[in-house]
Design an enzyme around this catalytic site. Structure first.
Site, short mmCIF file in Angstrom:
data_model
loop_
_atom_site.label_atom_id
_atom_site.label_comp_id
_atom_site.label_asym_id
_atom_site.label_seq_id
_atom_site.Cartn_x
_atom_site.Cartn_y
_atom_site.Cartn_z
N TYR A 105 27.36 44.51 42.72
CA TYR A 105 26.74 45.71 43.29
C TYR A 105 25.30 45.86 42.79
CZ TYR A 105 25.86 50.68 44.02
OH TYR A 105 25.29 51.88 44.39
N ASP A 177 35.40 45.62 38.72
CA ASP A 177 35.05 46.73 39.62
C ASP A 177 36.01 46.67 40.81
OD1 ASP A 177 33.91 48.31 41.64
OD2 ASP A 177 31.86 47.93 40.96
N LYS A 202 33.65 56.39 46.69
CA LYS A 202 33.98 55.65 47.90
C LYS A 202 35.40 55.98 48.38
CE LYS A 202 29.92 54.06 46.89
NZ LYS A 202 29.70 52.84 46.12
#
Ligand SMILES: *Cc1c(COP(=O)(O)O)cnc(C)c1O
Length: 393
Positions: A105, A177, A202
């Site tokens: 990310y 993650d 999210k």
């Protein structure tokens, strides 16, 4: 009877209500404890809460819920995914080395390359789909292997058990993650990972209305250490947002299953479209991580990426698309179309970005809860305009 025997879908609903707080009133929802401090009844025997940075009853219910869902011992809620991720990195000490998925990310990339380096940590980005390359990158001072699978935005798959094996052989911890899969589809702690991290902004919250992060540790020792960092850094999740997240988690399976069903259909529609050069989605049989993903995960998720030929095509496409919002983020009830080159991966130098396959034609689509036929029709009309425009030049 213990809730731990129930299926995950059931625990999503009930894990947060199996706490003592509600027993007094029968309320089916957790109260929002808007209290920074807590009165102590006795001079020398303090109660379970003293100050809300250290612990808040609403946040604690959330923390116990995510620990239960991930199958860990300690859950911790942070003010953002990045707060959870950066706090986990604070378990390291100066001089330590970390191995990180190269297509991590963008915010994690920025934290590692621009903040960690100030504190004399060392890092190496590796292609974790290649276990040999990963093992070769281990150094004597490597303390953590940091994994994201499926990765962002090209959905590369890392063999979690393979990484854990390498980490254990070298006395390293594994952090993962799990934002894209959530515990509904992927249970990294069961595969030997030490800390699971989430951007709960999210899928877990699911409605694009809060920013939140979660961490779950496999053992009590790491849990204590991370709780100490959480309290020292102070980037905790507030009680209101903790409540919103608990509420979001209850509908996770209905949302994620439906969105994943639609994502699968959209992936195959895009795959068949002549203008689309490449589609990235783990269920596609030609996806290089297809069989590993199928082994370690129960679903393919609601995020896919696809490649248009170039920037002009990308611009026209966005100008024509009607339903998905054009925005950063993912995991909402609305479909979200994002353009990694200038959004999630804007912090990454162009050379690094292209090396990771993030070209000027790449889009990431987080599929929401709209009817899939409407989404396909919308993509279709936008792509028709792009095609038409290309025949004119
Ligand atoms: C969004 C995201 C993050 C960062 O989380 P925030 O809540 O925005 O701080 C980290 N990892 C992944 C995979 C993400 O999608």
């Amino acid at each position: 009877m213990s809730i731990d025997k129930d299926q995950l879908e059931t625990r999503l609903i009930h894990a947060s209500s199996h706490v003592d707080i509600e027993r007094k009133t029968g309320a089916v929802n957790v109260p929002i404890y808007l209290s920074s401090t807590f009165h102590q009844e006795s001079f020398d025997d303090f109660g379970p809460f003293d100050y809300s940075r250290t612990g808040n009853p609403t946040r604690q219910v959330l923390e116990q819920t995510i620990a239960n869902l991930e199958g860990g011992v300690r859950g911790l809620a942070f003010s953002s995914g990045m707060a959870a991720i950066s706090s986990a990195f604070m378990l390291l000490s100066a001089g330590d080395h970390v191995l990180i998925s190269e297509d991590v990310y963008g915010g994690t990339y920025r934290f590692v390359t621009e903040i960690l380096t100030k504190f004399k940590f060392d890092y190496t980005f590796v292609n974790m789909t290649d276990l040999h390359e990963t093992a070769k990158a281990i150094r004597a001072n490597t303390k953590v292997i940091y994994v994201e699978t499926p990765s962002n935005p090209c959905l590369n798959i890392t063999d979690i058990e393979g990484i854990v094996k390498i980490a254990r052989a070298n006395q390293c911890h594994t952090f993962l993650d799990n934002t894209f899969m959530t515990p509904l589809y992927q249970k990294p702690l069961e595969l030997g990972v030490d800390i699971v991290l989430h951007s709960a902004t999210k899928f877990l919250s699911g409605h694009s209305d809060i920013i939140a992060g979660l961490a779950v540790t496999k053992n009590e020792e790491l849990g204590e250490q991370l709780a100490f960092i959480q309290n020292s850094f102070g980037s905790i999740l507030g009680a209101q947002d903790s409540y919103h997240l608990i509420r979001g988690i209850k509908t996770l399976s209905a949302r994620l299953n439906q969105s994943s069903y639609s994502a699968e259909k959209l992936a195959s529609y895009l795959h068949d479209h002549p203008l689309i050069e490449e589609v990235f989605y783990p269920s596609l049989t030609y996806h290089p991580g297809n069989s590993i993903h199928a082994r370690q995960s129960k679903g393919n998720g609601a995020v896919l990426s696809f490649r248009l030929p170039d920037k002009d095509a990308a611009k026209t496409f966005i100008e024509q698309i009607r339903l998905p919002v054009f925005a950063v983020s993912l995991g909402g009830v609305e479909s979200i179309l994002s353009y990694p080159a200038t959004m999630s991966h804007a912090a990454m130098p162009k050379k690094e970005r292209l090396k990771r396959g993030i070209t000027d034609g790449l889009f990431r689509l987080s599929v929401g809860l709209e009817h899939v036929d409407d989404l396909i029709a919308d993509l279709n009309q936008a792509l028709r305009v792009v095609e038409h425009q290309r025949t004119l030049v």
